[in-house]
Design a protein around this motif. Structure first.
Motif, PDB file in Angstrom:
ATOM      1  N   LEU A 252      47.919  24.341  65.545  1.00  0.00           N
ATOM      2  CA  LEU A 252      46.884  23.924  65.006  1.00  0.00           C
ATOM      3  C   LEU A 252      45.649  24.443  65.078  1.00  0.00           C
ATOM      4  N   ARG A 253      45.189  25.180  66.318  1.00  0.00           N
ATOM      5  CA  ARG A 253      44.009  26.057  66.683  1.00  0.00           C
ATOM      6  C   ARG A 253      43.952  27.022  65.500  1.00  0.00           C
ATOM      7  N   GLU A 254      44.849  27.528  65.016  1.00  0.00           N
ATOM      8  CA  GLU A 254      45.143  28.622  64.032  1.00  0.00           C
ATOM      9  C   GLU A 254      44.580  28.306  62.548  1.00  0.00           C
ATOM     10  N   ASN A 255      44.748  26.935  62.452  1.00  0.00           N
ATOM     11  CA  ASN A 255      44.557  26.075  61.158  1.00  0.00           C
ATOM     12  C   ASN A 255      45.205  26.610  59.931  1.00  0.00           C
ATOM     13  N   PRO A 256      46.494  26.426  60.001  1.00  0.00           N
ATOM     14  CA  PRO A 256      47.387  26.974  58.929  1.00  0.00           C
ATOM     15  C   PRO A 256      47.369  25.969  57.565  1.00  0.00           C
ATOM     16  N   SER A 257      46.489  24.807  57.734  1.00  0.00           N
ATOM     17  CA  SER A 257      46.120  24.135  56.418  1.00  0.00           C
ATOM     18  C   SER A 257      45.035  25.088  55.525  1.00  0.00           C
ATOM     19  N   LYS A 258      44.459  25.860  55.962  1.00  0.00           N
ATOM     20  CA  LYS A 258      43.514  26.480  55.147  1.00  0.00           C
ATOM     21  C   LYS A 258      42.545  25.586  54.395  1.00  0.00           C
ATOM     22  N   ARG A 259      42.152  24.392  54.911  1.00  0.00           N
ATOM     23  CA  ARG A 259      41.339  23.614  54.709  1.00  0.00           C
ATOM     24  C   ARG A 259      40.327  23.179  55.935  1.00  0.00           C
ATOM     25  N   MET A 260      39.101  22.901  55.834  1.00  0.00           N
ATOM     26  CA  MET A 260      38.124  22.635  56.740  1.00  0.00           C
ATOM     27  C   MET A 260      38.785  21.392  57.510  1.00  0.00           C
ATOM     28  N   THR A 261      38.963  21.756  59.074  1.00  0.00           N
ATOM     29  CA  THR A 261      39.782  20.701  59.773  1.00  0.00           C
ATOM     30  C   THR A 261      38.944  20.319  60.877  1.00  0.00           C
ATOM     31  N   LEU A 262      38.625  18.661  61.263  1.00  0.00           N
ATOM     32  CA  LEU A 262      38.134  18.409  62.217  1.00  0.00           C
ATOM     33  C   LEU A 262      39.236  17.904  63.301  1.00  0.00           C
ATOM     34  N   ILE A 263      39.154  18.532  64.394  1.00  0.00           N
ATOM     35  CA  ILE A 263      39.976  17.953  65.433  1.00  0.00           C
ATOM     36  C   ILE A 263      39.469  17.311  66.771  1.00  0.00           C
ATOM     37  N   SER A 264      40.096  16.084  66.948  1.00  0.00           N
ATOM     38  CA  SER A 264      39.388  15.252  67.937  1.00  0.00           C
ATOM     39  C   SER A 264      40.607  14.894  68.956  1.00  0.00           C
ATOM     40  N   PHE A 265      40.219  15.356  70.191  1.00  0.00           N
ATOM     41  CA  PHE A 265      41.032  15.024  71.410  1.00  0.00           C
ATOM     42  C   PHE A 265      40.611  13.661  71.907  1.00  0.00           C
ATOM     43  N   TRP A 266      41.381  12.752  72.190  1.00  0.00           N
ATOM     44  CA  TRP A 266      41.055  11.634  72.846  1.00  0.00           C
ATOM     45  C   TRP A 266      42.110  10.872  73.702  1.00  0.00           C
ATOM     46  N   ALA A 267      41.783   9.746  74.178  1.00  0.00           N
ATOM     47  CA  ALA A 267      42.932   8.981  75.063  1.00  0.00           C
ATOM     48  C   ALA A 267      42.399   7.359  75.116  1.00  0.00           C
ATOM     49  N   THR A 268      43.393   6.473  74.930  1.00  0.00           N
ATOM     50  CA  THR A 268      43.225   5.158  75.007  1.00  0.00           C
ATOM     51  C   THR A 268      42.431   4.656  76.073  1.00  0.00           C
ATOM     52  N   TRP A 269      42.492   5.488  77.213  1.00  0.00           N
ATOM     53  CA  TRP A 269      41.680   5.057  78.518  1.00  0.00           C
ATOM     54  C   TRP A 269      40.307   5.686  78.315  1.00  0.00           C
ATOM     55  N   CYS A 270      39.980   6.328  77.386  1.00  0.00           N
ATOM     56  CA  CYS A 270      38.483   6.921  77.287  1.00  0.00           C
ATOM     57  C   CYS A 270      37.944   6.068  76.497  1.00  0.00           C
ATOM     58  N   GLY A 271      36.599   5.346  77.153  1.00  0.00           N
ATOM     59  CA  GLY A 271      35.991   4.511  76.388  1.00  0.00           C
ATOM     60  C   GLY A 271      34.907   5.019  75.165  1.00  0.00           C
ATOM     61  N   SER A 272      34.352   6.305  75.624  1.00  0.00           N
ATOM     62  CA  SER A 272      33.608   6.989  74.588  1.00  0.00           C
ATOM     63  C   SER A 272      34.335   7.409  73.524  1.00  0.00           C
ATOM     64  N   CYS A 273      35.875   7.807  73.541  1.00  0.00           N
ATOM     65  CA  CYS A 273      36.462   8.306  72.781  1.00  0.00           C
ATOM     66  C   CYS A 273      36.809   6.959  71.649  1.00  0.00           C
ATOM     67  N   ILE A 274      37.109   5.823  72.160  1.00  0.00           N
ATOM     68  CA  ILE A 274      37.298   4.568  71.323  1.00  0.00           C
ATOM     69  C   ILE A 274      36.020   4.331  70.731  1.00  0.00           C
ATOM     70  N   ASP A 275      34.938   4.355  71.313  1.00  0.00           N
ATOM     71  CA  ASP A 275      33.420   4.045  70.781  1.00  0.00           C
ATOM     72  C   ASP A 275      33.225   4.874  69.295  1.00  0.00           C
ATOM     73  N   GLU A 276      33.632   6.144  69.588  1.00  0.00           N
ATOM     74  CA  GLU A 276      33.403   7.237  68.361  1.00  0.00           C
ATOM     75  C   GLU A 276      34.564   7.149  67.211  1.00  0.00           C
ATOM     76  N   PHE A 277      35.477   6.525  67.629  1.00  0.00           N
ATOM     77  CA  PHE A 277      36.697   6.730  66.723  1.00  0.00           C
ATOM     78  C   PHE A 277      36.441   6.205  65.341  1.00  0.00           C
ATOM     79  N   ASP A 278      35.564   5.282  65.109  1.00  0.00           N
ATOM     80  CA  ASP A 278      35.356   4.663  63.854  1.00  0.00           C
ATOM     81  C   ASP A 278      34.472   5.507  62.882  1.00  0.00           C
TER      82      ASP A 278
END
Length: 403
Positions: A252-278
């Motif tokens: 995934l880090r090598e980005n084989p899709s050859k498209r601009m890719t945004l990668i977001s690491f998150w967790a259900t227990w992370c309030g700030s993750c949930i807040d920015e998910f939308d």
């Protein structure tokens, strides 16, 4: 405050079928709409009383002493209108000493704009968002909002943004149409609006009284009905999550899709993750038809898959979604990024070749992120990218006289 509240935009409300906008699909020479006729030449200027980005209410009568009134219908989201922001500012600056009043009006109903129609913008067209754009680009001309009722817009009948109306001292319409012949500044040869203003100031007849307009079509309130069908369509899309091992994350880090890719690491227990998910999902829906992908990766434990999937469904995460396949979180983190030793949220934007364009540990600045995306997404015209590479254009820099 969560930015999505200002943005007046959730994908559940605004998502629709994408048109694509490398060369904006809703930008064209726009024929007059039978339901929304253009104000006829010779007509009296329709009255208005509208809120502006300066926090004041502006009325037609405020400009009674000006020998010429120029009304330009503009907006935030249209890339063609973006190319004209500097030109509107220059028009106001160049003719101010000759008494000409330049007033820009935002005609679109934000609730009638599908999210895919924002594929060339960081924000939509609400009054609050107009203020954000003005601050970002250091603009100073009068900019008013008519998106709630569109009563003034219906009286003038702008077919696209931008659309210019030039009135004489008696407030009779003497010219309406385009500002000039090309949104590409290097190709401008005909200054239609300026020619009309000069003629009116000199007491001459305007040689060319009407031209067609080129830009994004006016978003009338009637178009908001499309949201219902769009919501139904997105609700029918399956939401899934796949397990990701170390090898998957390295790939995934090598980005084989050859498209601009945004990668977001998150967790259900992370309030700030949930807040920015939308906001991140909205960003994906805005740009996904422009060679742009979003991948979410949950750092939850593998046996928490049910809860992860439940949250993804709640957020209508139509992006590609992964979950750590091992409880060895440190090893999985290092497989993706050996320098990542901390927590979530962790967000990274890769170009088509895997180059890091944006990287953030903690809550993202969604405007900064979107502007970075727009500055680097492939476009048919480099000017669209250059617009996002700087907060202010040279000709829009405040003068020594201030605002």
């Amino acid at each position: 405050m969560k930015f999505g509240l200002i943005f007046s935009l959730s994908f559940a409300l605004f998502f629709g079928r994408s048109l694509g906008a490398q060369e904006p699909a809703d930008s064209a020479f726009t024929p007059p709409s039978p339901g929304h006729p253009i104000l006829a030449l010779g007509s009296q200027a329709p009255d208005f009383s509208l809120p502006g980005v300066d926090g004041k209410t502006h009325k037609l009568a405020d400009y009674a002493s000006s020998p010429v009134l120029v009304v330009v219908f503009m907006c935030n989201h249209c890339p063609i209108a973006q190319m004209y922001e500097v030109r509107v500012q220059a028009l106001a600056d160049d003719y101010r000493d000759r008494g000409v009043a330049v007033v820009a009006i935002q005609p679109n109903d934000p609730k009638a704009i599908r999210i895919d129609e924002l594929d060339s913008s960081d924000i939509s067209d609400s009054l609050d968002e107009m203020k954000i754009r003005f601050e970002y680009k250091h603009l100073r001309y009068t900019y008013l909002y008519d998106g709630d009722t569109q009563s003034v817009t219906r009286a003038y009948g702008p077919q696209a943004t931008p659309h210019v109306f030039v009135f004489d001292k008696d407030r009779k319409l003497r010219y309406e149409g385009r500002m000039d012949n090309s949104y590409r500044k290097e190709m401008v040869k005909t200054q239609n609006a300026r020619d009309a203003i000069d003629a009116v100031l000199a007491g001459r007849d305007v040689a060319v009284k009407h031209t067609g307009v080129f830009g994004c079509s006016t978003k009338w309130q009637e178009k908001s009905a499309q949201r219902v069908a769009a919501l139904r369509k997105i609700d029918e899309q399956p939401i899934t999550v796949d397990m990701a091992a170390a090898a998957d994350l390295k790939r995934l880090r090598e980005n084989p899709s050859k498209r601009m890719t945004l990668i977001s690491f998150w967790a259900t227990w992370c309030g700030s993750c949930i807040d920015e998910f939308d906001d991140l999902e909205d960003t994906y829906l805005m740009y996904k038809d422009r060679d742009f992908d979003l991948v979410t990766v949950s750092a939850n434990m593998p046996d928490e898959k049910e809860g992860v999937l439940r949250m993804l469904k709640k957020k209508r995460a139509t992006s590609r979604n992964f979950l750590f396949s091992s409880s060895d979180t440190e090893a999985l983190q290092k497989a993706f990024d050996p320098t990542w030793e901390s927590a979530v949220p962790y967000t990274i934007l890769l170009d088509a070749n895997g180059k890091v364009l944006y990287k953030n540990l903690g809550t993202v600045d969604i405007l900064q992120l979107r502007r970075t995306i727009l500055a680097n997404l492939p476009s048919d015209y480099i000017g669209f990218n250059q617009y996002w590479q700087s907060g202010s254009a040279k000709s829009a820099t405040p003068t020594t006289s201030g605002r």
